[in-house]
Design an enzyme around this catalytic site. Structure first.
Site, short mmCIF file in Angstrom:
data_model
loop_
_atom_site.label_atom_id
_atom_site.label_comp_id
_atom_site.label_asym_id
_atom_site.label_seq_id
_atom_site.Cartn_x
_atom_site.Cartn_y
_atom_site.Cartn_z
CB CYS A 80 -58.73 -47.06 47.54
SG CYS A 80 -60.43 -47.40 48.06
CB CYS A 227 -65.17 -42.47 46.49
SG CYS A 227 -63.54 -42.36 45.70
#
Length: 284
Positions: A80, A227
């Site tokens: 992430c 993201c």
């Protein structure tokens, strides 16, 4: 579900975000307790006391800082990028250093302070071979994979790229991201048989050689304002298709990231802001 937090009660946490992609970061460095699927679901629930896109654990493994990643549905993730910037910010605030390295499920990440609450992270090399993404079928060219949406003879979307940036990404290139209902087809493609580990689904609009507009359906989380790994994957895919340079600004719903696929070593560098919303201790 509140009992799911029993073992974590009293532990420090931070609520942070990168471009609106928000996280509950739980400090497990001084406890033997670990995050569980049930606790992650409780922390991630938007109608609960915390609510976030992902739950991040800050741990110590073999004396090294380690970042664990849990989706709001309780599943674990490999990488992430926005959370990596947040963890880098926390560790640099603690140490006073201008750069730190820490471990993640996808490998080591290096973060650098670049000023004005902006952090850059080295996301490593993209994985581009079908077995490394992974895909369920062998194919020589992952720049275009065999997925179509709509009528077979007149599909609405087709031929996305596949890239792994610590987790699998599927990127459709479109003329206008606002013209497509990502919330409708995102979950369907996330679970497509071609992706045995599911995938993050993006629609990318190339607005210029150095400019990409991106929207993302994140596996296990749904539509997300930003993201980081998807932004990295989109730049890599766009460059491989000769749509952009190796460096571009990627605008997501929550803001803009600077992405470079460095030619010297093929590492992808991501830079952007982080924000500390609040901090405290967990309670049931």
């Amino acid at each position: 579900m509140t009992d799911a937090l029993f073992d974590l009660t009293g532990l420090p946490f931070w609520k942070m975000n990168g471009l609106g992609n928000d996280f509950v970061i739980v400090d497990l460095r001084r406890t033997s307790h670990r995050m569980t699927e049930e606790a992650a679901i409780t922390l991630g629930a938007r109608d609960g006391a915390y609510g976030c896109d992902q739950i991040i654990t800050l741990e110590s493994r073999a004396g090294e800082p380690y970042m664990g990643i849990w989706n709001a549905d309780g599943s674990e993730a490999g990488a992430c990028g926005n959370a990596a910037r947040c963890i880098g910010w926390l560790l640099m605030k603690e140490s006073g250093a201008q750069g730190v390295a820490f471990l993640t499920p996808a490998g080591e990440v290096e973060a650098q302070w670049i000023g004005n609450e902006r952090i850059s992270v080295d996301m490593g090399e993209p994985r581009l071979k079908w077995q490394d993404i992974p895909l369920a079928e062998q194919m020589d060219d992952t720049r275009f994979i065999d997925i179509k949406l709509g009528p077979i003879d007149n599909p609405v979307l087709w031929g996305p790229s596949a890239v792994n940036m610590g987790n699998p990404h599927c990127i459709f290139f479109v003329d206008d991201v606002s013209a497509h209902q990502l919330d409708k087809f995102g979950p369907m493609i996330e679970h497509h048989p071609l992706f045995p580990e599911r995938a993050n689904i993006s629609i990318a609009q190339v607005r210029g050689q150095y400019d990409i507009r991106l929207r993302v359906w994140e596996r296990g989380a749904g539509i997300t304002r930003a993201c980081g790994t998807a932004a990295c994957a989109a730049l890599v895919a766009a460059n491989r298709r000769r749509l952009t340079a190796r460096k571009a600004s990627v605008e997501l719903d929550g803001g803009t990231l600077a992405i470079e696929w460095r030619e010297s070593d093929d590492h992808v560098i991501m830079a952007g802001p982080v924000e500390l919303e609040h901090q405290g201790t967990l309670s049931r």
